[in-house]
Scaffold this active site. Structure first.
Site, PDB file in Angstrom:
ATOM      1  N   GLY A 146      80.986  -0.964  17.421  1.00  0.00           N
ATOM      2  CA  GLY A 146      81.900  -0.413  18.406  1.00  0.00           C
ATOM      3  C   GLY A 146      81.184  -0.031  19.689  1.00  0.00           C
ATOM      4  CB  CYS A 147      82.494   0.524  23.084  1.00  0.00           C
ATOM      5  SG  CYS A 147      83.985   1.457  22.687  1.00  0.00           S
TER       6      CYS A 147
END
EC number: 1.2.1.38
Length: 343
Positions: A146-147
């Protein structure tokens, strides 16, 4: 040439995959899939892609001729559609959270949905590109991080692996632009709600919290918990993560900077900033870079790390392509040499 398919072709993650893969010398985009836009021309959804004449297609498993398929879809779609493709022998790189959390109970507690089958979770390789090796023959499913975890883990990994931190003291204060919420409409991303506004959200229950904790625990060799508070800021894209952690050994800004610089010396996409300078989101916009600024408060022996990425590139599609490069033993920067867009 590697034949690539992109699923979820009408979302922001897919837009970036299309943009970046156009310049990849070893890849051709064979198919762009979207169940809601079958047979529509791509340029109708994305007018800025007028020069691309492809149409959206329906995803099929039988007779699928792709070598690699990227999934830029919600987790439920990934959980349903990916296993048959992997069974067929197609490499899959999944940008959703469907296969990141290995503990099904933890996944279900945070995602509020049924987790993927344990066998699928076990076979998925969670790949932060900077330290993951991938085997083209053995690796079929890559779970792209994920970011928020990407920005955070890249900053913390050297400190945790060198065992120089108090593991009970990690605080992550992170800011993100609204593209991280995707293209779906919601009240909190309406212009009148978001403009000239700043808000914390999902405090204590954000889906990326267990992802960060899972990976830090692997590095540390023991359970690690963090305090993680994300904030929504009125900009289109970018993540700035400010991380506070107590040091268990005596360090100065200079000595910690030396450690970090040495650790990432051979990683072209991690740029450790000079002492006294700290990165901004605009300075990585549109690029696959992660920039990290470092400061040590010597009075309290607290390290302050400022890590920035473009959430749609290094935090999603760029890292996915970086993982493709590792999988096929290409130069890691292939197709990803774009400088940040500035101003």
């Amino acid at each position: 040439m590697i034949k690539v398919g992109i699923v979820g072709g009408s979302g922001y993650g897919a837009i970036e995959l299309i943009r970046l893969l156009q310049t990849h010398p070893h890849v051709t985009i064979a198919h762009i899939y979207s169940h809601s836009k079958v047979d529509e021309p791509l340029k109708l959804t994305f007018p800025h892609l007028q020069h691309i004449m492809q149409h959206f297609e329906a995803l099929t498993v039988d007779n699928n001729d792709c070598d690699v398929i990227f999934f830029a879809t919600p987790a439920p779609v990934s959980k349903t559609c990916i296993p048959p493709l992997v069974e067929k022998g197609i490499h899959v790189i999944d940008l959703s959270g469907a296969f990141r959390i290995k503990n099904r109970e933890i996944y279900e507690a945070y995602y509020k949905e049924t987790a993927a089958a344990q066998d699928d979770l076990n076979h998925a390789i969670y790949s932060i590109s900077e330290w993951q090796s991938l085997d083209n023959n053995g690796t079929k499913l890559i779970s792209n991080p994920g970011c928020f975890p990407t920005a955070t883990l890249l900053a913390l990994h050297p400190l945790i692996s060198e065992k120089i931190v108090d593991l009970s003291s990690i605080i992550i204060d992170a800011k993100t632009g609204v593209s991280g919420a995707g293209r779906s409409l919601s009240q909190r991303v309406h212009f009148s709600e978001m403009n000239e506004n700043l808000s914390a959200y999902a405090i204590g229950n954000h889906k990326h919290k267990p992802e960060i904790e899972q990976y830090l625990s692997i590095i540390a060799g023991q359970d690690v918990s963090v305090i993680f508070t994300p904030h929504l800021v009125p900009m289109a894209r970018g993540i700035l993560s400010t991380i506070y952690v107590k040091l268990s050994s005596e360090y100065t800004t200079e000595s910690l900077h030396k450690l970090m610089t040495s650790y990432y010396a051979n990683q072209p996409f991690v740029r450790i900033r000079d002492i006294g300078t700290f990165p901004t989101t605009k300075e990585v916009l549109g690029s696959n870079y992660c920039d990290i600024g470092i400061y040590v408060d010597e009075t309290t022996q607290t390290a302050i790390l400022v890590s920035v990425i473009d959430n749609l590139v290094k935090g999603a599609s760029g890292q996915a392509i970086q993982n493709l490069n590792i999988l096929y033993d290409f130069e890691v920067t292939t197709g990803l040499k774009q400088s940040p867009v500035y101003p």
